[in-house]
Design a protein around this motif. Structure first.
Motif, PDB file in Angstrom:
ATOM      1  N   SER A  58       3.766  -1.419  -0.131  1.00  8.75           N
ATOM      2  CA  SER A  58       4.931  -0.975  -0.895  1.00  8.75           C
ATOM      3  C   SER A  58       6.011  -2.025  -0.706  1.00  8.75           C
ATOM      4  O   SER A  58       5.802  -3.025  -0.020  1.00  8.75           O
ATOM      5  N   PHE A  61       6.812  -1.520   3.177  1.00 11.33           N
ATOM      6  CA  PHE A  61       5.790  -1.378   4.206  1.00 11.33           C
ATOM      7  C   PHE A  61       4.666  -2.394   4.011  1.00 11.33           C
ATOM      8  O   PHE A  61       4.230  -2.644   2.880  1.00 11.33           O
ATOM      9  N   VAL A 106       1.140  -0.147  10.746  1.00  9.82           N
ATOM     10  CA  VAL A 106       2.033  -0.159   9.593  1.00  9.82           C
ATOM     11  C   VAL A 106       3.348  -0.770  10.045  1.00  9.82           C
ATOM     12  O   VAL A 106       3.911  -0.377  11.078  1.00  9.82           O
ATOM     13  N   GLU A 108       7.222  -1.308   9.088  1.00 16.84           N
ATOM     14  CA  GLU A 108       8.331  -0.910   8.221  1.00 16.84           C
ATOM     15  C   GLU A 108       9.336  -2.055   8.207  1.00 16.84           C
ATOM     16  O   GLU A 108       9.865  -2.460   9.249  1.00 16.84           O
ATOM     17  N   THR A 240       4.452   6.073   6.136  1.00 20.98           N
ATOM     18  CA  THR A 240       5.212   5.471   5.044  1.00 20.98           C
ATOM     19  C   THR A 240       6.188   6.451   4.399  1.00 20.98           C
ATOM     20  O   THR A 240       7.066   6.049   3.644  1.00 20.98           O
ATOM     21  N   SER A 243      10.222   6.185   4.981  1.00 19.37           N
ATOM     22  CA  SER A 243      11.098   5.248   4.288  1.00 19.37           C
ATOM     23  C   SER A 243      12.404   5.929   3.859  1.00 19.37           C
ATOM     24  O   SER A 243      12.413   7.073   3.429  1.00 19.37           O
TER      25      SER A 243
END
Length: 244
Positions: A58, A61, A106, A108, A240, A243
């Motif tokens: 995204s 991410f 993951v 961020e 995710t 966010s």
């Protein structure tokens, strides 16, 4: 020579149905052509040096391997396939790190990256679809040519073939968990620096590079093992959803 190699492989794997010729792994891969043909790829860096490959899922991410995070902060570099062409680098600090066993992470990002023709996201699976044995997929990364060798300054890509769980299990034994893993074949393999890179089938990142030969990442007789994204979808969605 290619025909002989395929015949030998066929004799070892009698139940495998080939749908296309086998191309070598990242170790012997090709430089991307045309440039920026994998705009979802990012270089995961520490103190300005490449440590792992990764990919954008995204605009805030990215995914890579959990072992890429040691002491110190990481950044991701997007918008380039060349590690020294700094003028086109888009460098984003990592704000948070979410790890999952055995080796997923993951990232961020500190800010939303601006998507354009050189920076794009790649879809991940939405369910538990099984990829057919013999499917040709692709890999890419900036990894080393050999263990402890130099990284490649240009992003390399190659085609690989999905192997059956039975074949993978025979080679890797207890290290291979069919519910979480899949393996691929190419006359070469992923080396340090490639870890965290995606296995792409069609236009979807279906898995993340996990491990290959322990002592020789350039061993053409060893299959590369990847972690299935589909096995970790609930966790990825939860991470995710944090966010802002």
């Amino acid at each position: 020579m290619i025909i002989i190699s395929l015949l030998l492989l066929g004799s070892l794997l009698p139940h495998l149905s080939f749908t296309a010729s086998v191309k070598v792994g990242i170790v012997n891969g090709d430089k991307l052509w045309p440039s920026h043909s994998r705009p979802y790829m990012v270089s995961v860096q520490k103190k300005g040096k490449h440590v792992c490959s990764g990919f954008l899922i995204s605009d805030q991410f990215a995914m890579t391997a959990a072992h890429c995070k040691t002491k110190g902060k990481l950044t991701v570099v997007a918008g380039t396939d060349n590690l020294i062409r700094r003028k086109e680098h888009v460098r984003i600090r990592v704000m948070s790190y979410y790890k999952h066993k055995p080796d997923l992470m993951v990232l961020e990002l500190n800010e939303r990256v601006k998507l354009n023709k050189k920076i794009k996201t790649i879809p991940i699976p939405t369910g538990q679809e099984k990829i057919k044995v013999g499917t040709m997929c692709s890999v890419a990364g900036w990894g080393e040519l050999t263990h402890y060798g130099p990284i490649r300054l240009n992003l390399q890509e190659a085609n690989v073939m999905i192997m059956s769980d039975e074949v993978c299990q025979r080679q890797w034994g207890k290290k291979y968990n069919a519910s979480q893993m899949m393996c691929v074949y190419g006359e070469g393999s992923s080396c340090p620096g490639d870890t965290g890179s995606p296995l792409v089938c069609g236009n979807t990142a279906v898995s993340v590079s996990y491990f290959s030969s322990e002592n020789n990442c350039n061993d053409p007789n060893q299959y590369n093992v990847y972690l299935k994204m589909s096995a970790f979808l609930p966790w990825i969605r939860k991470m995710t959803s944090n966010s802002n």
